[in-house]
Design a protein around this motif. Structure first.
Motif, mmCIF file in Angstrom:
data_model
loop_
_atom_site.group_PDB
_atom_site.id
_atom_site.type_symbol
_atom_site.label_atom_id
_atom_site.label_comp_id
_atom_site.label_asym_id
_atom_site.label_seq_id
_atom_site.Cartn_x
_atom_site.Cartn_y
_atom_site.Cartn_z
ATOM 1 N N ASN A 27 0.827 -1.238 -0.083
ATOM 2 C CA ASN A 27 -0.012 0.061 0.145
ATOM 3 C C ASN A 27 0.746 1.249 -0.076
ATOM 4 O OD1 ASN A 27 -2.450 -1.405 -0.152
ATOM 5 N ND2 ASN A 27 -3.348 -0.018 1.479
ATOM 6 N N VAL A 48 -3.480 -2.382 -4.704
ATOM 7 C CA VAL A 48 -3.604 -1.982 -3.038
ATOM 8 C C VAL A 48 -4.815 -2.455 -2.297
ATOM 9 C CG1 VAL A 48 -2.463 0.409 -3.384
ATOM 10 C CG2 VAL A 48 -4.943 -0.011 -3.607
ATOM 11 N N VAL A 54 -3.139 4.598 1.695
ATOM 12 C CA VAL A 54 -2.052 4.401 0.713
ATOM 13 C C VAL A 54 -1.197 5.556 0.935
ATOM 14 C CG1 VAL A 54 -1.718 4.493 -1.727
ATOM 15 C CG2 VAL A 54 -3.640 3.388 -0.810
#
Length: 62
Positions: A27, A48, A54
Motif C-alpha cells: 500500500n 492496493v 495508501v
C-alpha cells in the motif's frame, strides 16, 4: 559505401526530458523524479488494499 549511426539522431531533443521511477509495495508508492514538473498516478484496486491507507512518497517526501 558510407556508414552512419542513425540511432544517435533519434535521441536528440531541443528540450530537456524528464524521468520518473516508481515502485509500490504494501500500500505504499515510492516515486523518484528528475526534471519533471507534474505527473499523475493511476492506481488499480488490484495493486492496493482499499480498506487501508495508501502512502505516496515523492522524492523522499510523504
Amino acid at each position: 559505401m558510407e556508414t552512419r549511426d542513425t540511432l544517435l539522431n533519434h535521441f536528440k531533443y531541443n528540450h530537456k526530458s524528464g524521468a520518473i521511477k516508481a515502485t509500490y509495495d504494501n500500500n505504499g508508492f515510492t516515486i523518484e523524479t528528475s526534471a519533471t514538473q507534474s505527473f499523475s498516478i493511476l492506481i488499480s484496486p488490484d495493486m492496493v488494499d482499499i480498506n487501508k491507507p495508501v502512502s505516496i512518497i515523492v522524492n523522499g517526501k510523504l
